[in-house]
Design a protein around this motif. Sequence first.
Motif, PDB file in Angstrom:
ATOM      1  N   GLN A 109       0.829  -1.206   0.000  1.00  0.00           N
ATOM      2  CA  GLN A 109       0.000   0.000   0.000  1.00  0.00           C
ATOM      3  C   GLN A 109       0.862   1.253   0.000  1.00  0.00           C
ATOM      4  N   GLN A 110       2.005   1.210   0.666  1.00  0.00           N
ATOM      5  CA  GLN A 110       2.912   2.358   0.627  1.00  0.00           C
ATOM      6  C   GLN A 110       3.369   2.625  -0.803  1.00  0.00           C
ATOM      7  N   ALA A 111       3.637   1.557  -1.552  1.00  0.00           N
ATOM      8  CA  ALA A 111       4.066   1.720  -2.943  1.00  0.00           C
ATOM      9  C   ALA A 111       2.951   2.357  -3.773  1.00  0.00           C
ATOM     10  N   THR A 112       1.717   1.936  -3.538  1.00  0.00           N
ATOM     11  CA  THR A 112       0.586   2.522  -4.264  1.00  0.00           C
ATOM     12  C   THR A 112       0.411   3.987  -3.917  1.00  0.00           C
ATOM     13  N   THR A 113       0.484   4.308  -2.631  1.00  0.00           N
ATOM     14  CA  THR A 113       0.338   5.691  -2.199  1.00  0.00           C
ATOM     15  C   THR A 113       1.460   6.559  -2.746  1.00  0.00           C
ATOM     16  N   SER A 114       2.682   6.029  -2.761  1.00  0.00           N
ATOM     17  CA  SER A 114       3.818   6.775  -3.312  1.00  0.00           C
ATOM     18  C   SER A 114       3.619   7.041  -4.800  1.00  0.00           C
ATOM     19  N   ASN A 115       3.101   6.040  -5.513  1.00  0.00           N
ATOM     20  CA  ASN A 115       2.842   6.229  -6.948  1.00  0.00           C
ATOM     21  C   ASN A 115       1.781   7.301  -7.171  1.00  0.00           C
ATOM     22  N   ASN A 116       0.724   7.277  -6.354  1.00  0.00           N
ATOM     23  CA  ASN A 116      -0.307   8.318  -6.473  1.00  0.00           C
ATOM     24  C   ASN A 116       0.280   9.698  -6.211  1.00  0.00           C
ATOM     25  N   LEU A 117       1.102   9.792  -5.171  1.00  0.00           N
ATOM     26  CA  LEU A 117       1.689  11.086  -4.817  1.00  0.00           C
ATOM     27  C   LEU A 117       2.633  11.569  -5.907  1.00  0.00           C
ATOM     28  N   ALA A 118       3.363  10.647  -6.523  1.00  0.00           N
ATOM     29  CA  ALA A 118       4.281  11.026  -7.599  1.00  0.00           C
ATOM     30  C   ALA A 118       3.542  11.536  -8.824  1.00  0.00           C
ATOM     31  N   ASN A 119       2.285  11.143  -8.973  1.00  0.00           N
ATOM     32  CA  ASN A 119       1.484  11.563 -10.127  1.00  0.00           C
ATOM     33  C   ASN A 119       0.468  12.642  -9.766  1.00  0.00           C
ATOM     34  N   ALA A 120       0.730  13.366  -8.686  1.00  0.00           N
ATOM     35  CA  ALA A 120      -0.192  14.416  -8.256  1.00  0.00           C
ATOM     36  C   ALA A 120      -0.282  15.554  -9.270  1.00  0.00           C
ATOM     37  N   THR A 121       0.709  15.682 -10.140  1.00  0.00           N
ATOM     38  CA  THR A 121       0.690  16.738 -11.154  1.00  0.00           C
ATOM     39  C   THR A 121       0.591  16.170 -12.568  1.00  0.00           C
ATOM     40  N   THR A 122       0.304  14.878 -12.700  1.00  0.00           N
ATOM     41  CA  THR A 122       0.196  14.248 -14.016  1.00  0.00           C
ATOM     42  C   THR A 122      -1.181  14.530 -14.620  1.00  0.00           C
ATOM     43  N   THR A 123      -1.201  14.982 -15.854  1.00  0.00           N
ATOM     44  CA  THR A 123      -2.454  15.351 -16.515  1.00  0.00           C
ATOM     45  C   THR A 123      -3.386  14.151 -16.632  1.00  0.00           C
ATOM     46  N   GLY A 124      -4.611  14.303 -16.123  1.00  0.00           N
ATOM     47  CA  GLY A 124      -5.646  13.289 -16.263  1.00  0.00           C
ATOM     48  C   GLY A 124      -5.436  12.028 -15.456  1.00  0.00           C
ATOM     49  N   PHE A 125      -4.520  12.039 -14.481  1.00  0.00           N
ATOM     50  CA  PHE A 125      -4.227  10.817 -13.721  1.00  0.00           C
ATOM     51  C   PHE A 125      -5.387  10.471 -12.802  1.00  0.00           C
ATOM     52  N   ARG A 126      -5.644   9.159 -12.670  1.00  0.00           N
ATOM     53  CA  ARG A 126      -6.665   8.645 -11.763  1.00  0.00           C
ATOM     54  C   ARG A 126      -5.986   7.862 -10.645  1.00  0.00           C
ATOM     55  N   ALA A 127      -6.260   8.248  -9.405  1.00  0.00           N
ATOM     56  CA  ALA A 127      -5.617   7.629  -8.256  1.00  0.00           C
ATOM     57  C   ALA A 127      -6.015   6.166  -8.140  1.00  0.00           C
ATOM     58  N   GLN A 128      -5.038   5.333  -7.761  1.00  0.00           N
ATOM     59  CA  GLN A 128      -5.309   3.918  -7.516  1.00  0.00           C
ATOM     60  C   GLN A 128      -5.774   3.742  -6.079  1.00  0.00           C
ATOM     61  N   LEU A 129      -6.759   2.879  -5.880  1.00  0.00           N
ATOM     62  CA  LEU A 129      -7.327   2.649  -4.562  1.00  0.00           C
ATOM     63  C   LEU A 129      -7.011   1.237  -4.102  1.00  0.00           C
ATOM     64  N   ASP A 130      -6.497   1.096  -2.876  1.00  0.00           N
ATOM     65  CA  ASP A 130      -6.227  -0.197  -2.247  1.00  0.00           C
ATOM     66  C   ASP A 130      -6.963  -0.251  -0.919  1.00  0.00           C
ATOM     67  N   THR A 131      -7.207  -1.459  -0.465  1.00  0.00           N
ATOM     68  CA  THR A 131      -7.812  -1.637   0.854  1.00  0.00           C
ATOM     69  C   THR A 131      -7.347  -2.962   1.432  1.00  0.00           C
ATOM     70  N   PHE A 132      -7.380  -3.060   2.747  1.00  0.00           N
ATOM     71  CA  PHE A 132      -7.021  -4.313   3.411  1.00  0.00           C
ATOM     72  C   PHE A 132      -8.263  -5.178   3.595  1.00  0.00           C
ATOM     73  N   ARG A 133      -8.061  -6.482   3.520  1.00  0.00           N
ATOM     74  CA  ARG A 133      -9.132  -7.410   3.881  1.00  0.00           C
ATOM     75  C   ARG A 133      -8.527  -8.567   4.666  1.00  0.00           C
ATOM     76  N   ALA A 134      -9.320  -9.125   5.573  1.00  0.00           N
ATOM     77  CA  ALA A 134      -8.848 -10.204   6.433  1.00  0.00           C
ATOM     78  C   ALA A 134      -9.211 -11.553   5.814  1.00  0.00           C
ATOM     79  N   VAL A 135      -8.254 -12.472   5.844  1.00  0.00           N
ATOM     80  CA  VAL A 135      -8.454 -13.824   5.328  1.00  0.00           C
ATOM     81  C   VAL A 135      -8.241 -14.801   6.480  1.00  0.00           C
TER      82      VAL A 135
END
Length: 247
Positions: A18-44
């Motif tokens: 999830q840190q990698a996903t959040t870092s990627n979103n933050l790195a693309n905060a100024t990218t034209t037309g970028f759509r943030a990726q969403l992650d969530t935790f689930r218990a198994v």
Amino acid sequence: MDRLIYTAMTGARHILDQQATTSNNLANATTTGFRAQLDTFRAVPVVSEGLPTRTFVVDNTIGADFRAGPIETTGRAMDVAVRGEGWFAVQSADGSEAYTRNGSFKVSENGLLQTSNGLTLQGENGPIAIPPNTDVAISADGTVSGIDTNQLQPGPANVLGRLKLVNPPVAQLVRGDDGLFRQQSGQVAQADPAVRVADGCLEGSNVNPVDAMVNMISLARSFETQMSLLKNAENNAAKASQILALN
């Protein structure tokens, strides 16, 4: 003891994902037309011979945030933003059709209308060719027109083609490794005449940098908690070894 180790290990591993996903979103905060990726935790639940008292943590990618980003006026004739819902159709590197909200266009060396990162735009009748020495204008319905700049007196605008604007259901869209979206079925979306664009504008990223930073801090603290559990397991194992040695 091993139960605690493996349970904490799964939590730490997926927190890093999830840190990698959040870092990627933050790195693309100024990218034209970028759509943030969403992650969530689930218990198994852990299925074993004993009672189902333990669960593992799994990072579940639930898709993308399809909310529109802010519209920024640039005044550039070849900057286009989709109004509301809709996508530009482009030709991806493997030749298949994909969809993006990046409306920063240019003319390639071969005279084809492309996005700023070199993807050829798809028109309703194929790629759109731009003749040399032509001023390009894009209307609200995606019609691409050009005026020959070689003439002393500006002549009438010539229609060069029309952008393929699509609006498939977002539930059927998946993001590829190249950052472009495609339909899950693999089928090509049909052009939607209801999609409208605005020229002289660009749509920014829908990533909120403040929320992304707060999320990174929260994930970092969660990771520290998992590391503390692993440290406690190590200390417990050391104490147990001392007791067994005394006996």
